[in-house]
Motif scaffolding. Structure first.
Motif, short mmCIF file in Angstrom:
data_model
loop_
_atom_site.label_atom_id
_atom_site.label_comp_id
_atom_site.label_asym_id
_atom_site.label_seq_id
_atom_site.Cartn_x
_atom_site.Cartn_y
_atom_site.Cartn_z
N ALA A 119 0.83 -1.21 0.00
CA ALA A 119 0.00 0.00 0.00
C ALA A 119 0.86 1.25 0.00
CB ALA A 119 -0.92 -0.02 1.22
N SER A 120 1.96 1.23 0.74
CA SER A 120 2.82 2.41 0.82
C SER A 120 3.54 2.67 -0.50
CB SER A 120 3.85 2.24 1.94
OG SER A 120 4.84 1.28 1.60
N LYS A 121 3.76 1.63 -1.28
CA LYS A 121 4.47 1.78 -2.56
C LYS A 121 3.52 2.10 -3.71
CE LYS A 121 8.67 0.90 -1.17
NZ LYS A 121 9.78 1.89 -1.34
N GLY A 122 2.23 1.90 -3.50
CA GLY A 122 1.26 2.22 -4.55
C GLY A 122 1.31 1.31 -5.76
N VAL A 123 1.86 0.11 -5.59
CA VAL A 123 1.95 -0.83 -6.70
C VAL A 123 0.76 -1.78 -6.66
CG1 VAL A 123 4.45 -0.72 -6.80
CG2 VAL A 123 3.36 -2.45 -5.35
N VAL A 124 0.55 -2.51 -7.75
CA VAL A 124 -0.47 -3.54 -7.78
C VAL A 124 0.12 -4.80 -7.18
CG1 VAL A 124 -1.92 -4.98 -9.25
CG2 VAL A 124 -1.63 -2.56 -9.79
N ALA A 125 -0.50 -5.28 -6.11
CA ALA A 125 0.00 -6.46 -5.39
C ALA A 125 -1.15 -7.45 -5.26
CB ALA A 125 0.53 -6.05 -4.02
N VAL A 126 -0.99 -8.58 -5.93
CA VAL A 126 -2.08 -9.55 -6.07
C VAL A 126 -1.68 -10.88 -5.44
CG1 VAL A 126 -3.26 -10.98 -7.80
CG2 VAL A 126 -3.07 -8.52 -8.14
N THR A 127 -2.63 -11.49 -4.76
CA THR A 127 -2.42 -12.83 -4.22
C THR A 127 -3.36 -13.81 -4.90
OG1 THR A 127 -2.20 -14.13 -2.18
CG2 THR A 127 -4.04 -12.60 -2.29
#
Length: 355
Positions: A119-127
């Motif tokens: 969240a802090s990096k603002g990237v798309v992070a998917v599980t």
């Protein structure tokens, strides 16, 4: 013409493991959106073998080199659970988008740290919560919202984990050691509960009971007997947020009866979902139902549009559905694919079940 999203795989082996049997066929369906440009494995030699086998341009000496490469936009982590945290953390810190298989971290705290960092990096992070994007689950959501069963009163889930009895092979022994975070609770039951709660809502309150009948496991390929700490019976009883009564029982091994049986009972009708294995994310699901005056259940097929022009096969098809959403999320800065935050919410539930 849109630029393709360049993928770097950490953990891609040509010997029939998960990434090559599930992810590669899924990505083959999405060539307009993705290209695999790099691979890193436990050794440089292994990476070179994979790169040659799958015609991947770059074999990296190690994961760190892949993560920091200018040729990689999206890092896909498909290694065993104990290695997720450090690899995903490094990728996020490098500002890369990430697709990490579930379980996200080895335990709740690792999962929380990774979600906060993403969240802090603002990237798309998917599980990889594949069941939540399946046509069957989307169809069940539709049926419930349209009142097919009326007001939902109760739901019952019974499943077989496949593993976690008293025999296995050396390659799979890590599943039987609870500290590795790859147990019946965190894999088949977790994936299936993600689908159940997507359809019916989250838990409001519950109690659970967990049993380990088999204290040792025999490795069939070597004859060695090793300790088994992963549980083989998991029971949950409680209510969901909307006061739906819920009962769950997962057991290790394979049953000679039904290995996945999920029923939804309401004031106007009933739904029954069955599968050949208690991994709701992997097995083809059959939906049957009866509503209003109907006396017998009939098979209900999801409408064609819910398949998103992708295969019905739950392995490659559902992973392709996640990748399709992921591509849209990267291009539009949206969050429609299962996120790290979703993974944390699921792990909070798992942590409570095992407390």
């Amino acid at each position: 013409m849109k630029e393709k999203i360049r993928i770097g795989f950490i953990g891609l082996n040509p010997k029939g493991q998960w990434a090559s049997t599930a992810h590669l066929p899924a990505l083959e369906l999405l060539k307009d959106d993705f290209e695999i440009t790099g691979v890193a494995n436990t050794s440089y030699e292994s990476a070179k073998i994979a790169a040659e086998a799958f015609k991947i341009p770059y074999a990296f000496e190690n994961a760190d080199a892949l993560i920091h490469s200018e040729h990689i936009d999206l890092v896909v982590v498909t290694v065993k659970v104990p290695y997720h945290f450090e690899l995903v953390k490094a990728a996020l810190e490098a500002g890369k988008h990430v697709y990490c298989e579930h379980p996200l971290g080895n335990g709740l705290q690792e999962s929380i740290q990774l979600a906060e960092l993403a969240a802090s990096k603002g990237v798309v992070a998917v599980t990889g919560l594949q069941m939540t994007v399946s046509p069957e689950v989307r169809y069940l959501e539709q049926l419930i919202s349209e009142g097919y069963v009326g007001k939902v009163l109760s739901t019952t889930l019974i499943g077989s984990g496949g593993h976690w009895r008293d025999e296995t092979i050396s390659e799979n022994y890590y599943l039987y050691d609870k500290k590795n975070g790859a147990t019946m609770l965190t894999i088949p039951l977790a994936h299936t509960l993600a689908g159940v709660t997507k359809v019916l809502g989250g838990f409001k309150e519950f109690s659970s009971n967990i049993i380990n009948h088999f204290k040792t496991v025999t490795l069939q390929d070597t004859g060695h007997v090793k300790d088994k700490t992963a549980d083989d019976q998991i029971m949950i009883i409680g209510t969901l947020e909307n006061d739906v009564a819920i009962s769950v029982h997962y057991r290790g091994g394979i049953s000679k009866g039904t290995n996945l049986l999920w029923e939804i009972n309401g004031t106007k009708g009933d739904l029954q979902i069955t599968g050949a294995l208690g991994h709701g994310q992997l097995t083809p699901l059959t939906i049957k139902g009866a509503s209003e005056a109907e006396k017998e259940m009939i098979t209900l097929m999801p409408p064609p549009e819910l398949y998103d022009s992708l295969p019905a096969d739950p392995v490659s098809g559902n992973i392709a559905r996640i990748y399709k959403l992921l591509a849209l999320d990267i291009r539009n800065n949206t969050r429609t694919a299962p996120t790290f935050a979703d993974g944390v919410e699921l792990y909070r539930l798992l942590d409570s079940i095992d407390s």
